[in-house]
Design a protein around this motif. Structure first.
Motif, PDB file in Angstrom:
ATOM      1  N   VAL A  93       8.010  13.156   4.675  1.00 53.35           N
ATOM      2  CA  VAL A  93       8.373  12.218   6.416  1.00 53.35           C
ATOM      3  C   VAL A  93       7.140  12.381   7.262  1.00 53.35           C
ATOM      4  CG1 VAL A  93      10.130  12.558   8.435  1.00 53.35           C
ATOM      5  CG2 VAL A  93      10.750  13.336   5.870  1.00 53.35           C
ATOM      6  N   ALA A  94       6.724  13.466   7.116  1.00 52.87           N
ATOM      7  CA  ALA A  94       5.315  13.540   8.191  1.00 52.87           C
ATOM      8  C   ALA A  94       4.255  12.557   7.983  1.00 52.87           C
ATOM      9  CB  ALA A  94       4.971  14.603   7.948  1.00 52.87           C
ATOM     10  N   LEU A  95       4.333  12.183   6.541  1.00 58.72           N
ATOM     11  CA  LEU A  95       3.454  10.857   5.324  1.00 58.72           C
ATOM     12  C   LEU A  95       3.935   9.814   6.385  1.00 58.72           C
ATOM     13  CD1 LEU A  95       1.501   9.844   3.337  1.00 58.72           C
ATOM     14  CD2 LEU A  95       2.919  10.327   2.152  1.00 58.72           C
ATOM     15  N   LEU A  96       5.141   9.739   6.020  1.00 59.69           N
ATOM     16  CA  LEU A  96       5.805   7.703   6.069  1.00 59.69           C
ATOM     17  C   LEU A  96       5.406   8.044   7.872  1.00 59.69           C
ATOM     18  CD1 LEU A  96       6.980   5.275   5.118  1.00 59.69           C
ATOM     19  CD2 LEU A  96       9.080   7.331   5.666  1.00 59.69           C
ATOM     20  N   GLY A  97       6.136   8.995   8.569  1.00 66.42           N
ATOM     21  CA  GLY A  97       5.780   9.097   9.783  1.00 66.42           C
ATOM     22  C   GLY A  97       4.690   7.932  10.087  1.00 66.42           C
ATOM     23  N   TRP A  98       3.290   8.739  10.024  1.00 68.18           N
ATOM     24  CA  TRP A  98       1.984   9.176  10.298  1.00 68.18           C
ATOM     25  C   TRP A  98       1.060   7.003  10.007  1.00 68.18           C
ATOM     26  CZ3 TRP A  98      -0.851   8.957  13.634  1.00 68.18           C
ATOM     27  CH2 TRP A  98      -0.529   9.481  14.959  1.00 68.18           C
ATOM     28  N   GLN A  99       2.168   7.426   8.369  1.00 67.85           N
ATOM     29  CA  GLN A  99       1.574   5.936   7.753  1.00 67.85           C
ATOM     30  C   GLN A  99       2.208   4.575   8.597  1.00 67.85           C
ATOM     31  OE1 GLN A  99       3.408   6.198   3.739  1.00 67.85           O
ATOM     32  NE2 GLN A  99       1.830   6.185   2.676  1.00 67.85           N
ATOM     33  N   ILE A 100       2.876   4.819   9.157  1.00 64.73           N
ATOM     34  CA  ILE A 100       3.599   3.370   9.733  1.00 64.73           C
ATOM     35  C   ILE A 100       3.293   4.092  11.227  1.00 64.73           C
ATOM     36  CG2 ILE A 100       5.673   3.080  11.575  1.00 64.73           C
ATOM     37  CD1 ILE A 100       7.818   4.114   9.119  1.00 64.73           C
ATOM     38  N   LEU A 101       2.910   4.615  11.682  1.00 63.17           N
ATOM     39  CA  LEU A 101       1.863   4.647  13.228  1.00 63.17           C
ATOM     40  C   LEU A 101       0.833   3.975  12.803  1.00 63.17           C
ATOM     41  CD1 LEU A 101       3.012   8.592  14.903  1.00 63.17           C
ATOM     42  CD2 LEU A 101       3.671   5.822  15.255  1.00 63.17           C
ATOM     43  N   GLY A 102      -0.087   4.142  11.786  1.00 59.94           N
ATOM     44  CA  GLY A 102      -0.972   3.854  11.494  1.00 59.94           C
ATOM     45  C   GLY A 102      -1.065   2.987  11.309  1.00 59.94           C
ATOM     46  N   ALA A 103       0.469   1.886  10.854  1.00 62.68           N
ATOM     47  CA  ALA A 103       0.141   0.765  10.556  1.00 62.68           C
ATOM     48  C   ALA A 103      -0.374  -0.002  11.720  1.00 62.68           C
ATOM     49  CB  ALA A 103       1.188   0.402   9.618  1.00 62.68           C
ATOM     50  N   ALA A 104       1.386  -0.027  12.855  1.00 65.26           N
ATOM     51  CA  ALA A 104       1.045   0.096  14.051  1.00 65.26           C
ATOM     52  C   ALA A 104      -0.557   0.156  14.810  1.00 65.26           C
ATOM     53  CB  ALA A 104       2.149   0.778  14.565  1.00 65.26           C
ATOM     54  N   ALA A 105      -1.218   1.018  14.482  1.00 64.08           N
ATOM     55  CA  ALA A 105      -2.122   1.475  15.056  1.00 64.08           C
ATOM     56  C   ALA A 105      -3.532  -0.063  15.100  1.00 64.08           C
ATOM     57  CB  ALA A 105      -3.168   2.918  14.480  1.00 64.08           C
ATOM     58  N   MET A 109       0.794  -1.340   0.003  1.00 62.61           N
ATOM     59  CA  MET A 109      -0.428  -0.195   0.136  1.00 62.61           C
ATOM     60  C   MET A 109       0.754   1.598  -0.226  1.00 62.61           C
ATOM     61  SD  MET A 109      -3.276  -0.729  -0.363  1.00 62.61           S
ATOM     62  CE  MET A 109      -4.232  -2.354   0.508  1.00 62.61           C
ATOM     63  N   ALA A 110       1.687   1.059   0.750  1.00 59.76           N
ATOM     64  CA  ALA A 110       2.980   2.154   0.474  1.00 59.76           C
ATOM     65  C   ALA A 110       3.552   2.753  -0.594  1.00 59.76           C
ATOM     66  CB  ALA A 110       4.546   1.760   1.137  1.00 59.76           C
ATOM     67  N   VAL A 111       3.650   2.287  -1.926  1.00 60.84           N
ATOM     68  CA  VAL A 111       3.661   2.553  -2.854  1.00 60.84           C
ATOM     69  C   VAL A 111       2.363   2.877  -3.955  1.00 60.84           C
ATOM     70  CG1 VAL A 111       4.282   1.554  -5.240  1.00 60.84           C
ATOM     71  CG2 VAL A 111       4.608   0.603  -3.374  1.00 60.84           C
ATOM     72  N   GLY A 112       2.652   4.481  -4.256  1.00 62.08           N
ATOM     73  CA  GLY A 112       1.841   6.036  -3.884  1.00 62.08           C
ATOM     74  C   GLY A 112       0.740   5.870  -3.344  1.00 62.08           C
ATOM     75  N   GLY A 113       1.705   6.018  -2.160  1.00 65.05           N
ATOM     76  CA  GLY A 113      -0.151   5.629  -1.032  1.00 65.05           C
ATOM     77  C   GLY A 113      -0.127   7.173  -0.587  1.00 65.05           C
ATOM     78  N   LEU A 131      -6.376   1.974   4.173  1.00 58.56           N
ATOM     79  CA  LEU A 131      -6.640   2.984   4.839  1.00 58.56           C
ATOM     80  C   LEU A 131      -6.086   3.792   5.814  1.00 58.56           C
ATOM     81  CD1 LEU A 131      -9.318   4.837   6.921  1.00 58.56           C
ATOM     82  CD2 LEU A 131      -8.810   2.981   8.161  1.00 58.56           C
ATOM     83  N   ALA A 132      -5.105   3.013   6.368  1.00 59.30           N
ATOM     84  CA  ALA A 132      -3.712   3.586   6.862  1.00 59.30           C
ATOM     85  C   ALA A 132      -2.903   4.154   6.141  1.00 59.30           C
ATOM     86  CB  ALA A 132      -3.088   3.018   8.268  1.00 59.30           C
ATOM     87  N   VAL A 133      -1.887   3.508   4.870  1.00 55.49           N
ATOM     88  CA  VAL A 133      -0.964   3.571   4.543  1.00 55.49           C
ATOM     89  C   VAL A 133      -1.822   3.598   3.095  1.00 55.49           C
ATOM     90  CG1 VAL A 133       1.236   3.060   3.776  1.00 55.49           C
ATOM     91  CG2 VAL A 133      -0.314   1.531   5.633  1.00 55.49           C
ATOM     92  N   GLY A 134      -2.124   3.395   2.426  1.00 54.11           N
ATOM     93  CA  GLY A 134      -2.829   3.775   1.161  1.00 54.11           C
ATOM     94  C   GLY A 134      -3.059   5.043   1.333  1.00 54.11           C
ATOM     95  N   VAL A 135      -4.432   5.548   1.584  1.00 44.88           N
ATOM     96  CA  VAL A 135      -4.631   7.005   1.582  1.00 44.88           C
ATOM     97  C   VAL A 135      -4.546   7.421   2.415  1.00 44.88           C
ATOM     98  CG1 VAL A 135      -7.139   5.675   0.239  1.00 44.88           C
ATOM     99  CG2 VAL A 135      -7.232   6.292   2.431  1.00 44.88           C
TER     100      VAL A 135
END
Length: 378
Positions: A89-101, A31-35, A137-141
């Motif tokens: 960087v902010a996007l990647l950080g919250w993608q990681i946090l969203g995945a952990a959620a 999902m991170a590809v083009g997320g 949800l957390a990474v793609g969009v």
């Protein structure tokens, strides 16, 4: 004792956890590809909120100037700490946090039943279908607001089951501060034992919501514009399937969603079907939702995992499997738009059917505590 599908037990609890984490990581990569397709809304809102010197569109004027930002202030505040590092960087950080959620959410669901009822291998099966939808949800969009709303609402359910009234109210209030539709979960506060706990929860909920939203309405009366903002009535929506073809959100729609969610949630409590509360709330929202975004289905799979694990007596997580395949995967399969709309209507009907199912739901130690000594649970 619940009879579930027999799964060989060579795997330890730790091994199962590692497998679920690996599965989550795999879908994170996909999902991170083009997320992050919706991340610009959060950058825009967080930047405007931080710009208090802008007397037109910044600070407390953000919702009046940009009613399209149908996102709670808590979500914008959550973005701010990472925003100075740069957009990606902010996007990647919250993608990681969203995945952990997503992993944290599964842990919260696991704690909804007592130790002797937990089945980690069975929950891992549900996680296999849950993770692709959650990662979308957390990474793609990268819809941080829905991530926070769902996580905090499940936390509120967990707190209510454990009779922590003020904590349940606080978490539900924060969920509403992240995404306003989360207020529909308020019926879960009826799970608290006794008037004192319920009043404490309602008071905490009201104070938490007021603390986040009142400053905007007081600082700029134009904030009320956000309450009247409408979206396109998509051809794939349940509203279209039900014959409501208004071009945009009908004026009665949002209040009807809330009333329906609260009424069905309260009925679930009354009928002893508490694990169905999230399912009924999400189904009530989607059956009257004019939007057709795929990420809405993340709320459905969160709700189905809860029902499958804590309420259903089926030997496999059929609700979660059906939601993933029939509502999420099906959106990439060419078919008439009305099929998707009717699928959402079918979800609502099936969720309501849970209220009248004669089969017993799973019982836990929390039900015994809430009911009191000498009570016979149906």
């Amino acid at each position: 004792m619940l009879r579930r599908l027999h799964i060989p037990r060579p795997l330890t609890r730790r091994t199962i956890a590692y497998l679920v984490i690996a599965w989550a990581a795999a879908w994170f990569g996909i999902m991170a590809v083009g997320g992050g397709s919706s991340w610009h809304f959060f950058e825009q809102g967080a930047s405007a909120l931080a710009d208090a010197d802008d007397a037109v569109a910044g600070g407390l004027h953000v919702y009046a100037a940009a009613p399209v930002l149908q996102i709670g202030p808590l979500s914008f505040l959550a973005v701010l700490p990472l925003l100075p590092a740069g957009g990606w960087v902010a996007l990647l950080g919250w993608q990681i946090l969203g995945a952990a959620a997503g992993l944290l959410l599964l842990w919260l669901v696991r704690g909804l039943v007592p130790r002797w009822q937990r089945d980690d291998a069975w929950l891992a099966i549900a996680a296999a279908y849950f993770m692709p939808v959650w990662m979308f949800l957390a990474v793609g969009v990268a819809h941080l607001d829905d991530v926070l709303a769902l996580l905090l609402s499940v936390g509120a359910l967990r707190a209510a089951r454990a009779a922590h009234g003020w904590l349940a109210g606080l978490l539900l209030g924060l969920a509403t501060d992240a995404k306003p539709w989360a207020i529909g979960f308020a019926a879960l506060l009826l799970l608290l034992p006794g008037r004192r706990h319920r009043l404490a929860a309602v008071a905490t909920l009201a104070a938490t919501v007021a603390a986040a939203w009142v400053p905007f309405f007081a600082g700029d009366p134009g904030t009320s514009n956000a309450l009247r903002y409408t979206i396109q009535n998509a051809p794939v929506s349940a509203l279209h399937a039900l014959g409501i073809h208004d071009a945009r959100t009908p004026s009665w729609d949002r209040p009807a969603q809330l009333v329906l969610a609260l009424a069905l949630g309260a009925l679930a409590v009354r009928r002893g079907r508490w694990p169905a509360i999230p399912l009924l709330v999400v189904a009530s929202r989607l059956v009257l939702e004019p939007g057709g975004n795929k990420y809405y289905i993340a709320g459905v799979v969160v709700a189905t995992v809860i029902w499958d694990y804590a309420g259903s007596r089926h030997n496999l997580p059929w609700w979660t499997i059906s939601a993933c395949l029939g509502l999420f995967v099906a959106r990439w399969v060419p078919m008439p738009d009305l099929v998707h709309g009717w699928a959402l209507v079918a979800l609502f009907v099936a969720a309501c059917g849970v209220l009248f199912d004669r089969r017993r739901v799973r019982r836990s130690q929390y039900d015994l505590v809430a009911a009191g000594p000498g009570t016979v649970l149906r």
